[in-house]
Design a protein around this motif. Structure first.
Motif, short mmCIF file in Angstrom:
data_model
loop_
_atom_site.label_atom_id
_atom_site.label_comp_id
_atom_site.label_asym_id
_atom_site.label_seq_id
_atom_site.Cartn_x
_atom_site.Cartn_y
_atom_site.Cartn_z
N GLU A 112 -33.17 12.65 25.47
CA GLU A 112 -34.58 12.76 25.06
C GLU A 112 -35.11 11.45 24.47
O GLU A 112 -36.32 11.32 24.26
CB GLU A 112 -34.74 13.87 24.01
N GLY A 113 -34.21 10.49 24.17
CA GLY A 113 -34.63 9.24 23.58
C GLY A 113 -34.58 8.10 24.58
O GLY A 113 -35.18 8.16 25.66
N PHE A 114 -33.82 7.07 24.24
CA PHE A 114 -33.72 5.91 25.12
C PHE A 114 -33.00 6.24 26.42
O PHE A 114 -33.27 5.67 27.46
CB PHE A 114 -33.00 4.78 24.38
N ASP A 115 -32.06 7.19 26.36
CA ASP A 115 -31.31 7.65 27.53
C ASP A 115 -30.60 6.48 28.23
O ASP A 115 -30.82 6.21 29.41
CB ASP A 115 -32.23 8.37 28.51
N PHE A 116 -29.75 5.81 27.48
CA PHE A 116 -29.02 4.67 28.05
C PHE A 116 -28.22 5.06 29.28
O PHE A 116 -28.22 4.34 30.29
CB PHE A 116 -28.09 4.06 27.00
N TRP A 117 -27.54 6.19 29.21
CA TRP A 117 -26.64 6.55 30.30
C TRP A 117 -27.40 6.77 31.61
O TRP A 117 -26.95 6.37 32.69
CB TRP A 117 -25.82 7.79 29.93
N LYS A 157 -30.28 5.37 32.40
CA LYS A 157 -30.74 4.04 32.84
C LYS A 157 -29.59 3.23 33.42
O LYS A 157 -29.76 2.48 34.40
CB LYS A 157 -31.38 3.30 31.67
N TYR A 158 -28.41 3.39 32.82
CA TYR A 158 -27.23 2.65 33.31
C TYR A 158 -26.84 3.12 34.71
O TYR A 158 -26.54 2.29 35.60
CB TYR A 158 -26.08 2.85 32.33
N GLN A 159 -26.85 4.44 34.95
CA GLN A 159 -26.51 4.96 36.27
C GLN A 159 -27.49 4.45 37.33
O GLN A 159 -27.09 4.09 38.45
CB GLN A 159 -26.54 6.49 36.24
N ALA A 160 -28.76 4.40 36.97
CA ALA A 160 -29.77 3.89 37.92
C ALA A 160 -29.54 2.41 38.21
O ALA A 160 -29.68 1.97 39.37
CB ALA A 160 -31.17 4.10 37.33
N ALA A 161 -29.16 1.65 37.18
CA ALA A 161 -28.90 0.22 37.36
C ALA A 161 -27.69 0.00 38.25
O ALA A 161 -27.68 -0.90 39.11
CB ALA A 161 -28.70 -0.45 36.01
N VAL A 162 -26.65 0.81 38.08
CA VAL A 162 -25.46 0.70 38.92
C VAL A 162 -25.81 1.01 40.37
O VAL A 162 -25.36 0.32 41.30
CB VAL A 162 -24.35 1.66 38.41
N GLN A 163 -26.60 2.04 40.57
CA GLN A 163 -27.00 2.41 41.92
C GLN A 163 -27.77 1.27 42.59
O GLN A 163 -27.54 0.95 43.77
CB GLN A 163 -27.86 3.68 41.88
N GLN A 175 -19.32 6.14 26.68
CA GLN A 175 -20.71 5.72 26.89
C GLN A 175 -21.18 4.82 25.74
O GLN A 175 -21.82 3.79 25.95
CB GLN A 175 -21.62 6.94 27.00
N GLY A 176 -20.85 5.24 24.50
CA GLY A 176 -21.24 4.45 23.35
C GLY A 176 -20.61 3.07 23.34
O GLY A 176 -21.28 2.07 23.02
N ALA A 177 -19.34 2.99 23.72
CA ALA A 177 -18.65 1.70 23.76
C ALA A 177 -19.28 0.77 24.81
O ALA A 177 -19.43 -0.44 24.58
CB ALA A 177 -17.17 1.91 24.06
N ILE A 178 -19.64 1.34 25.97
CA ILE A 178 -20.27 0.53 27.02
C ILE A 178 -21.63 0.03 26.55
O ILE A 178 -21.99 -1.14 26.76
CB ILE A 178 -20.41 1.36 28.32
N MET A 179 -22.39 0.90 25.89
CA MET A 179 -23.71 0.50 25.41
C MET A 179 -23.61 -0.62 24.37
O MET A 179 -24.36 -1.60 24.43
CB MET A 179 -24.43 1.70 24.80
N ILE A 180 -22.68 -0.50 23.43
CA ILE A 180 -22.50 -1.53 22.42
C ILE A 180 -22.12 -2.86 23.07
O ILE A 180 -22.58 -3.93 22.67
CB ILE A 180 -21.42 -1.09 21.40
N THR A 181 -21.29 -2.79 24.09
CA THR A 181 -20.85 -4.01 24.79
C THR A 181 -22.02 -4.70 25.49
O THR A 181 -22.15 -5.92 25.46
CB THR A 181 -19.75 -3.67 25.81
N PHE A 182 -22.90 -3.91 26.11
CA PHE A 182 -24.05 -4.48 26.80
C PHE A 182 -25.03 -5.15 25.84
O PHE A 182 -25.57 -6.22 26.13
CB PHE A 182 -24.80 -3.39 27.58
N TYR A 183 -25.24 -4.52 24.70
CA TYR A 183 -26.29 -4.99 23.78
C TYR A 183 -25.72 -5.65 22.53
O TYR A 183 -26.33 -5.61 21.46
CB TYR A 183 -27.20 -3.82 23.40
N ARG A 184 -24.56 -6.27 22.67
CA ARG A 184 -23.89 -6.87 21.52
C ARG A 184 -24.69 -8.02 20.91
O ARG A 184 -24.47 -8.38 19.74
CB ARG A 184 -22.51 -7.39 21.92
N ASP A 185 -25.61 -8.62 21.66
CA ASP A 185 -26.42 -9.71 21.13
C ASP A 185 -27.58 -9.21 20.29
O ASP A 185 -28.22 -10.01 19.59
CB ASP A 185 -26.96 -10.59 22.26
N GLU A 186 -27.86 -7.92 20.36
CA GLU A 186 -28.90 -7.35 19.51
C GLU A 186 -28.37 -7.22 18.08
O GLU A 186 -27.21 -6.83 17.88
CB GLU A 186 -29.31 -5.96 20.03
N PRO A 187 -29.20 -7.54 17.08
CA PRO A 187 -28.72 -7.53 15.69
C PRO A 187 -28.04 -6.22 15.28
O PRO A 187 -27.01 -6.24 14.62
CB PRO A 187 -30.00 -7.76 14.87
#
Length: 422
Positions: free
Chosen positions: A231-236, A238-244, A303-315
């Motif tokens: 219901e929020g950002f829905d990273f997963w 968005k990630y699946q769409a990006a992989v596709q 999923q959380g670990a993958i998201m943190i890895t992608f956005y590690r440059d965000e504060p």
């Protein structure tokens, strides 16, 4: 002449009268404080050397520590010089194991509560301390390697049935990190025969197997990563769409290849990539891999670990990413320590001799180098699921503004219903 003005000196005047070590140990706690006067009384100097204070040797209980090196070869009237090194090195290991467990317990306690920003910094500090201690332990193996196989053979007979397998602290360390009983090699599972006569040891080990490990607590923490909610950002999603999109683009590139052999090879590689991504997008496939011991985290924690890895440059993801990196460092260093130990045992005993505790020696130790003993295995494999930066879904401005340090808002009821933590 100047030389004639000097008194004649004899070597006997410089003879040092030695004392037995045990005599020294009995008197070590009576060492003079540098601020005391020569009469042994304490001058009135404010807070220095107060009457109820302790001296260096008393505070560290050096009389007990320095008298704990019992050389069995000496008791058998055939003293072997290198046995002393062997004892001191392993005692040092056990002291450092104790400190690691002390730090590990405190980290687990923090992860069990609501994480605030200052606590995240404290976790980083203590994890880094464990990493530095492990680096020291890895290097310490080289000191034992100054002992030759013949030197070791002179006192090895006195060690039976003692074995490093009987280190209760190392077993506790593994359990508290998250090494699961079912992932251990068969010989390493049967600790009841080793500690069965020690009720306290058995109780501590059983507790360490039932209470939440660091792996369990980190998994729960990752599952609460903000941005995973549909219901929020829905990273997963968005990630699946990006992989596709990535796979479709790569397929177009492959089909444009004119050379059949190259095109077929790249198509096969692309199909393998699809299967890899399917293993994380399909919860049933992921759960099957977990049941086989090939993965550790729950599907949502991964999923959380993958998201943190992608956005590690965000504060707001920087410190969580540092935590994941330090967890991998801990796993890596323990593996390096095991590896150095295996090489040392092979050098000292070869590959065929049984261990003093009844194991297969080198063969058993070599089996502990596999991924089954790697606690945070999934973190090492995150690179498998990375995307080029231009394919990573960008964070929305609304999501960025709503991020905060409280990763436990679900427990506090502070979640706004859209997955963004405020």
């Amino acid at each position: 002449m100047l030389s004639n003005s000097l008194p004649s000196l004899r070597l006997s005047q410089f003879r040092v009268e030695t004392k037995p070590v045990q005599t020294y140990l009995k008197t070590i706690t009576n060492m003079s404080c540098p601020i005391y006067n020569s009469g042994g009384t304490k001058p009135n100097t404010g807070n220095q050397c107060e009457n109820d204070g302790m001296l260096y040797g008393e505070y560290l209980m050096l009389d007990k520590v320095l008298s704990a090196q019992r050389m069995l070869s000496e008791q058998h009237r055939t003293p072997v010089h290198d046995e002393h090194l062997f004892i001191v090195t392993h005692q040092a290991y056990e002291l450092w194991f104790k400190q690691i467990i002390f730090e590990l317990d405190s980290i687990r306690a923090i992860f069990s509560e609501i994480l605030e920003e200052c606590q995240t910094l404290e976790i980083l500090k203590r994890l880094n301390r464990i990493v530095l201690i492990l680096k020291l332990l890895v290097e310490q193996v080289m000191i034992l390697e100054t002992m030759t196989p013949l030197d070791f053979m002179e006192f090895r007979c006195y060690l039976c049935p003692a074995s490093g397998f009987q280190s209760m602290q190392f077993r506790l360390l593994e359990n508290k990190l998250g090494v699961r009983q079912e992932n251990r090699v068969k010989y390493n599972q049967n600790y009841a025969q080793v500690f069965g006569g020690d009720k306290l040891a058995m109780k501590l080990i059983e507790m360490s197997e039932t209470e939440p490990s660091l792996l369990d607590l980190v998994q729960r923490w990752l599952e609460r990563t903000p941005g995973l909610e549909v219901e929020g950002f829905d990273f997963w999603g968005k990630y699946q769409a990006a992989v596709q999109n990535l796979l479709e683009e790569q397929e177009k590139s492959v089909n444009s290849t004119n050379i059949d052999s190259v095109r077929n090879y790249r198509l096969m590689d692309l199909e393998n990539r699809r299967e890899v991504y399917e293993s994380i997008f399909n919860p049933n496939v992921h759960d099957a891999l977990v049941s086989r011991g090939e993965r550790r985290f729950s599907h949502k924690a991964l999923q959380g670990a993958i998201m943190i890895t992608f956005y590690r440059d965000e504060p707001r993801f920087s410190q969580p990413h540092q935590i994941l990196t330090l967890l991998m460092d801990i796993d890596s260093l323990i593996t390096k320590w095991r590896y150095n130990h295996v090489l040392m045992v092979q050098r000292m005993l070869g590959s065929s001799q049984l261990g003093t505790g009844g194991s297969s020696g080198y063969q058993y130790l070599r089996s502990t180098l596999s991924d089954r003993y790697k606690v945070f295995l999934d973190l090492f494999n995150l690179s498998t699921f990375l995307l080029p930066r231009n394919f990573i879904p960008p964070l929305t401005s609304h999501f960025k503004s709503s991020l905060c340090w409280n990763w436990n808002a679900n427990q506090n009821g502070n979640q706004n219903g859209k997955g963004e933590i405020s």
